[in-house]
Design a protein around this motif. Structure first.
Motif, PDB file in Angstrom:
ATOM      1  N   GLU A   4      10.063   5.095   5.850  1.00 49.25           N
ATOM      2  CA  GLU A   4       9.745   3.729   5.465  1.00 49.25           C
ATOM      3  C   GLU A   4       9.681   2.853   6.710  1.00 49.25           C
ATOM      4  N   PHE A  33      -2.309   3.469   9.194  1.00 47.17           N
ATOM      5  CA  PHE A  33      -2.110   4.175   7.934  1.00 47.17           C
ATOM      6  C   PHE A  33      -3.447   4.319   7.214  1.00 47.17           C
ATOM      7  N   GLY A  35      -4.965   4.209   3.699  1.00 51.84           N
ATOM      8  CA  GLY A  35      -4.614   3.746   2.363  1.00 51.84           C
ATOM      9  C   GLY A  35      -5.624   4.262   1.367  1.00 51.84           C
ATOM     10  N   ASN A  45      -1.375  -0.879  -4.526  1.00 52.50           N
ATOM     11  CA  ASN A  45      -0.896  -1.211  -3.183  1.00 52.50           C
ATOM     12  C   ASN A  45      -1.724  -2.278  -2.472  1.00 52.50           C
ATOM     13  N   CYS A  49      -1.318  -5.117   1.090  1.00 52.21           N
ATOM     14  CA  CYS A  49      -1.961  -4.659   2.327  1.00 52.21           C
ATOM     15  C   CYS A  49      -3.089  -5.566   2.791  1.00 52.21           C
ATOM     16  N   ILE A  57       6.023  -0.031   4.067  1.00 55.45           N
ATOM     17  CA  ILE A  57       5.188   1.116   3.700  1.00 55.45           C
ATOM     18  C   ILE A  57       6.039   2.386   3.661  1.00 55.45           C
ATOM     19  N   GLN A  58       5.832   3.161   2.606  1.00 59.51           N
ATOM     20  CA  GLN A  58       6.461   4.480   2.515  1.00 59.51           C
ATOM     21  C   GLN A  58       5.434   5.533   2.904  1.00 59.51           C
ATOM     22  N   TYR A  59       5.868   6.488   3.683  1.00 65.92           N
ATOM     23  CA  TYR A  59       4.955   7.514   4.189  1.00 65.92           C
ATOM     24  C   TYR A  59       5.789   8.706   4.665  1.00 65.92           C
ATOM     25  N   TYR A  68      -0.862   7.805   9.660  1.00 70.02           N
ATOM     26  CA  TYR A  68      -0.157   8.463   8.557  1.00 70.02           C
ATOM     27  C   TYR A  68      -0.794   8.101   7.224  1.00 70.02           C
ATOM     28  N   MET A  70      -0.457   6.624   3.701  1.00 66.93           N
ATOM     29  CA  MET A  70       0.433   5.694   3.021  1.00 66.93           C
ATOM     30  C   MET A  70       0.715   6.183   1.603  1.00 66.93           C
ATOM     31  N   LYS A  71       1.984   6.078   1.189  1.00 65.42           N
ATOM     32  CA  LYS A  71       2.295   6.421  -0.211  1.00 65.42           C
ATOM     33  C   LYS A  71       2.334   5.146  -1.053  1.00 65.42           C
ATOM     34  N   ALA A  73       3.097   0.653  -0.857  1.00 70.45           N
ATOM     35  CA  ALA A  73       3.286  -0.530  -0.012  1.00 70.45           C
ATOM     36  C   ALA A  73       3.840  -1.646  -0.874  1.00 70.45           C
TER      37      ALA A  73
END
Ligand SMILES: [Zn+2]
Length: 242
Positions: A4, A33, A35, A45, A49, A57-59, A68, A70-71, A73
């Motif tokens: 995170e 990231f 998205g 999300n 953003c 952001i979780q990743y 990366y 993004m999972k 946001a």
């Protein structure tokens, strides 16, 4: 693994049909990231953003990568005024682009966030930009010479600024080679901005709130670092040389 990070969204680039690549800053520095489906209206999300927003952001962090997937946001601060007010938007765009093009560092996140917070007050956008540039110039070791003539060292009779030489120029030296002339009062403001910092914004006189000072510092930074800015064109069109 769920990693995170706090993230300032500073650039959005189209990627595939519905995806966006977000460029920006985390407290660790510049990072990007991907998205997925961020351009779809159904994206959960997308709201977090938007350009200039601060989000979490979780990743999944992977070694040796700076982009990366993004999972999720979630929004921290949308900095909405920066998207709604054209003046603020233009200045924020210059700051955002600069902070992704200067040398990476862990200081950039706080510097940029602070600039956005000051911009949002809608009081002194050009002073905010000038001080941001001034802080970047100190960081890059490219501060203009404003204590004496940069060509001969004379401390009296300063009448101009030479971007090429990197600072103030006296009347004698200004005869020999082009330097942009300024009134004494303007030179005083330029000196205050060069010596100043975002940390002491409230101590900067209101007379410093002019596009021409920000433009001069921008010219100086671009000339001495070779950074190319797309947002520079908008700035020059919207605030023509006075
Ligand atoms: Zn001189």
């Amino acid at each position: 693994m769920n990693d995170e990070t706090t993230f300032l969204v500073l650039r959005q680039t189209d990627y595939k049909e519905n995806d966006l690549i977000l460029g920006g800053l985390s407290p660790e520095g510049q990072v990007s990231f991907v998205g997925k489906a961020l351009k779809k209206t159904t994206s959960k999300n997308a709201y977090a953003c938007q350009l200039f927003s601060e989000c979490v952001i979780q990743y999944d962090r992977k070694p040796d990568k700076d982009i990366y997937l993004m999972k999720t946001a979630s929004l921290v601060n949308g900095h909405r005024p920066l998207r709604e007010d054209l003046d603020l938007q233009i200045v924020a765009s210059v700051i955002a682009e600069l902070s992704l093009k200067v040398q990476n560092g862990t200081d950039l996140f706080e510097m940029t966030k602070k600039a956005f917070q000051e911009l949002e007050k809608k009081e002194r956008p050009f002073t905010v930009l000038s001080l941001y540039l001034s802080d970047l110039l100190k960081r890059e070791g490219n501060q203009p010479m404003v204590d004496a003539c940069v060509r001969c060292g004379n401390t009296k009779g300063i009448v101009a600024f030479s971007v090429e030489d990197g600072g103030f120029v006296c009347a004698d030296c200004a005869k020999l080679k082009y330097a942009k002339p300024f009134e004494t009062e303007d030179l005083k403001m330029i000196r205050i901005l060069v010596k100043g910092s975002m940390e002491n914004l409230e101590k900067i006189p209101v007379e410093a709130e002019k596009a021409k000072f920000a433009r001069l510092l921008l010219d100086h930074l671009i000339y001495h670092t070779g950074i190319r800015l797309i947002s520079r064109n908008f700035f020059d069109t919207w605030y023509p040389e006075d």
